[in-house]
Design a protein around this motif. Sequence first.
Motif, PDB file in Angstrom:
ATOM      1  N   TRP A   5     -32.725  47.696 -65.544  1.00 45.32           N
ATOM      2  CA  TRP A   5     -31.436  46.825 -66.270  1.00 45.32           C
ATOM      3  C   TRP A   5     -31.879  45.697 -64.369  1.00 45.32           C
ATOM      4  O   TRP A   5     -31.304  44.856 -65.482  1.00 45.32           O
ATOM      5  CB  TRP A   5     -30.256  47.536 -66.351  1.00 45.32           C
ATOM      6  N   LEU A   6     -31.873  45.685 -63.683  1.00 42.64           N
ATOM      7  CA  LEU A   6     -31.583  45.148 -62.273  1.00 42.64           C
ATOM      8  C   LEU A   6     -32.746  43.740 -63.159  1.00 42.64           C
ATOM      9  O   LEU A   6     -32.774  42.420 -61.525  1.00 42.64           O
ATOM     10  CB  LEU A   6     -32.650  46.003 -60.956  1.00 42.64           C
ATOM     11  N   THR A   7     -33.907  43.780 -63.226  1.00 41.04           N
ATOM     12  CA  THR A   7     -34.698  42.928 -63.012  1.00 41.04           C
ATOM     13  C   THR A   7     -34.638  41.614 -64.781  1.00 41.04           C
ATOM     14  O   THR A   7     -35.471  40.797 -65.468  1.00 41.04           O
ATOM     15  CB  THR A   7     -36.536  43.181 -63.378  1.00 41.04           C
ATOM     16  N   ASN A   8     -33.815  42.473 -65.617  1.00 38.26           N
ATOM     17  CA  ASN A   8     -33.648  42.123 -66.912  1.00 38.26           C
ATOM     18  C   ASN A   8     -32.964  40.397 -66.261  1.00 38.26           C
ATOM     19  O   ASN A   8     -31.814  40.039 -65.673  1.00 38.26           O
ATOM     20  CB  ASN A   8     -32.596  42.778 -67.915  1.00 38.26           C
ATOM     21  N   GLU A   9     -32.815  39.743 -67.218  1.00 40.09           N
ATOM     22  CA  GLU A   9     -32.853  38.132 -67.193  1.00 40.09           C
ATOM     23  C   GLU A   9     -31.476  38.400 -67.280  1.00 40.09           C
ATOM     24  O   GLU A   9     -30.797  37.093 -66.748  1.00 40.09           O
ATOM     25  CB  GLU A   9     -33.517  37.187 -68.041  1.00 40.09           C
ATOM     26  N   LYS A  10     -30.561  39.008 -68.624  1.00 42.08           N
ATOM     27  CA  LYS A  10     -28.922  39.343 -68.357  1.00 42.08           C
ATOM     28  C   LYS A  10     -28.198  39.848 -67.221  1.00 42.08           C
ATOM     29  O   LYS A  10     -27.407  39.406 -67.403  1.00 42.08           O
ATOM     30  CB  LYS A  10     -28.551  39.271 -69.909  1.00 42.08           C
ATOM     31  N   TYR A  11     -28.792  40.684 -66.716  1.00 43.23           N
ATOM     32  CA  TYR A  11     -27.936  41.260 -65.749  1.00 43.23           C
ATOM     33  C   TYR A  11     -27.857  41.200 -64.157  1.00 43.23           C
ATOM     34  O   TYR A  11     -27.391  41.183 -63.652  1.00 43.23           O
ATOM     35  CB  TYR A  11     -27.927  42.895 -65.975  1.00 43.23           C
ATOM     36  N   LEU A  69     -25.210  42.270 -61.695  1.00 44.24           N
ATOM     37  CA  LEU A  69     -25.794  44.037 -61.489  1.00 44.24           C
ATOM     38  C   LEU A  69     -26.313  44.291 -60.435  1.00 44.24           C
ATOM     39  O   LEU A  69     -27.028  44.066 -59.601  1.00 44.24           O
ATOM     40  CB  LEU A  69     -26.992  44.527 -62.561  1.00 44.24           C
ATOM     41  N   VAL A  70     -24.977  45.452 -60.228  1.00 43.23           N
ATOM     42  CA  VAL A  70     -25.985  46.551 -58.524  1.00 43.23           C
ATOM     43  C   VAL A  70     -25.723  47.858 -58.692  1.00 43.23           C
ATOM     44  O   VAL A  70     -24.355  48.352 -59.372  1.00 43.23           O
ATOM     45  CB  VAL A  70     -24.585  45.653 -57.693  1.00 43.23           C
ATOM     46  N   LYS A  71     -26.354  48.314 -58.557  1.00 38.22           N
ATOM     47  CA  LYS A  71     -26.753  49.953 -59.065  1.00 38.22           C
ATOM     48  C   LYS A  71     -25.567  50.798 -57.800  1.00 38.22           C
ATOM     49  O   LYS A  71     -25.759  50.214 -56.786  1.00 38.22           O
ATOM     50  CB  LYS A  71     -28.380  50.230 -58.377  1.00 38.22           C
ATOM     51  N   ILE A  72     -25.138  51.523 -57.940  1.00 37.01           N
ATOM     52  CA  ILE A  72     -23.746  52.147 -56.574  1.00 37.01           C
ATOM     53  C   ILE A  72     -24.585  53.806 -56.841  1.00 37.01           C
ATOM     54  O   ILE A  72     -25.223  54.754 -56.106  1.00 37.01           O
ATOM     55  CB  ILE A  72     -22.789  52.290 -57.298  1.00 37.01           C
ATOM     56  N   SER A  93     -21.113  42.248 -58.988  1.00 37.98           N
ATOM     57  CA  SER A  93     -21.180  41.296 -57.738  1.00 37.98           C
ATOM     58  C   SER A  93     -20.069  40.184 -58.156  1.00 37.98           C
ATOM     59  O   SER A  93     -19.459  39.877 -56.623  1.00 37.98           O
ATOM     60  CB  SER A  93     -22.709  41.106 -57.228  1.00 37.98           C
ATOM     61  N   PHE A  94     -20.340  39.775 -59.000  1.00 38.76           N
ATOM     62  CA  PHE A  94     -19.060  38.318 -59.531  1.00 38.76           C
ATOM     63  C   PHE A  94     -17.613  38.433 -59.778  1.00 38.76           C
ATOM     64  O   PHE A  94     -17.133  38.392 -59.219  1.00 38.76           O
ATOM     65  CB  PHE A  94     -19.706  38.017 -60.284  1.00 38.76           C
ATOM     66  N   CYS A  95     -17.433  39.858 -60.647  1.00 41.99           N
ATOM     67  CA  CYS A  95     -16.348  40.286 -61.104  1.00 41.99           C
ATOM     68  C   CYS A  95     -15.315  41.677 -59.927  1.00 41.99           C
ATOM     69  O   CYS A  95     -13.980  41.834 -59.802  1.00 41.99           O
ATOM     70  CB  CYS A  95     -15.971  40.843 -61.899  1.00 41.99           C
ATOM     71  N   ASN A  96     -17.046  41.954 -58.158  1.00 40.46           N
ATOM     72  CA  ASN A  96     -16.416  43.357 -58.001  1.00 40.46           C
ATOM     73  C   ASN A  96     -16.414  44.677 -58.554  1.00 40.46           C
ATOM     74  O   ASN A  96     -14.820  45.121 -58.444  1.00 40.46           O
ATOM     75  CB  ASN A  96     -15.638  42.546 -57.355  1.00 40.46           C
ATOM     76  N   VAL A  97     -16.134  44.725 -60.239  1.00 39.35           N
ATOM     77  CA  VAL A  97     -15.669  45.756 -61.025  1.00 39.35           C
ATOM     78  C   VAL A  97     -16.304  46.671 -61.345  1.00 39.35           C
ATOM     79  O   VAL A  97     -17.326  46.442 -61.039  1.00 39.35           O
ATOM     80  CB  VAL A  97     -15.246  45.268 -61.779  1.00 39.35           C
ATOM     81  N   ASN A  98     -16.285  48.090 -60.847  1.00 39.26           N
ATOM     82  CA  ASN A  98     -16.846  49.092 -61.155  1.00 39.26           C
ATOM     83  C   ASN A  98     -16.604  49.502 -61.921  1.00 39.26           C
ATOM     84  O   ASN A  98     -15.508  49.665 -62.949  1.00 39.26           O
ATOM     85  CB  ASN A  98     -16.956  50.203 -59.992  1.00 39.26           C
TER      86      ASN A  98
END
Length: 383
Positions: free
Chosen positions: A22-28, A32-35, A43-48
């Motif tokens: 998912w981290l290399t997918n163009e959409k995410y 996208l940040v993995k916790i 990282s844009f919305c700062n939402v988990n």
Amino acid sequence: MEEFEDNPRKIKKYETKFKESWLTNEKYKKWLVKIDEKKAKCSFCNVNFTVKWDGEKALTSHLNSENHKKTTKNLKSNSLMTTFMTKRNSSDELNVAIIEIASIYHAINHHHSYLSMDCGIKLNTSLYGDSVMAKKVHCGRTKAEAIVKNILSPNSIELAIQDLKMVTAFQNGSYFSIAIDASNKGSQKMYPIVVQYFQIQKGIQNKVMDFYEDPDETSLKIFENIENFLQQSNLDAELLSGFSADNASVNYGIRNSVYQKLLEKHPETKIIKANCNCHVIHNAARNSMKQLTYDVENLVLKVYAEFSNSAKGVKELQIFFEEFEIEYRKVLRHGPTRWLSLFKAVDRLIMSWPAVSSYINTKEKKNVIKSYGSLSKILTRQK
């Protein structure tokens, strides 16, 4: 009767883990940040949010949410504070400093004001809004003045002193001369110190080394300022070959003058008395002009007065320039208090004389301008 159960059958859910793909997918990949294995972060919305049960569907659901779309739109239209800052000791910081100093040097070299410098930097930021480097360049009036006073000016003086010392060392004791003058700026009395020397590669060099303010106009104070400059610059006073200033008694008086004090301070050095050549030439020309039958200065002033405020007169004069196949040039103004301007005014009038004299003679014959009586007499005498 057969009894039916009220509660429907529960659907069994299967747990899933965070996938590295998912981290290399163009959409995410931009947000996208993995916790951990079951949680992720935008990282844009700062939402988990959790991916334990829904997997990739949780990512798609957040991507299509109104909150995420709004945040993404705001990020595209706004710039982060980091784009306007440079890191210490980085290549960006060095490049920004080079751009600012080069822009200031260009403005000073072309005699632009600090205000125009301030406006120009802001204009470049707007014109090159897509440039990250342009957004980091900030140089207003205050910063530009500080850079000129604390960086460019000291550096230019240091380079001139180094150049002078290299010349004297290379040429085995080459001499230099000092020139001073006084000028009023409002209530301030300003004194420039100029050094002149000869260099084989560049020829005669004239460098403004200092421009200090001093209300004391005595010969002693001027002499002390010159001595302080020689000591601070670490220049050998024995190589001082000449002293140039205007012909006032404070500079070249027989008993108590700057020149006499320099001779007393440095008796081994034969300092040449270099008076102001402009004053000498002007005085010689002024006395020789007394032999003429007409007043050249009066002629220049009258010709300028005729064309300075007359658009019609200038238009008619241009016709005479075309007839004589002479390139039209504006008649220059001579200021009586600025006698050096007389040479350029006379030189311009001589170049334009065929057209100007024909214009005046034509006007006199038609008797259109009666005020040309005195000027006509001057032209008659000149012939």
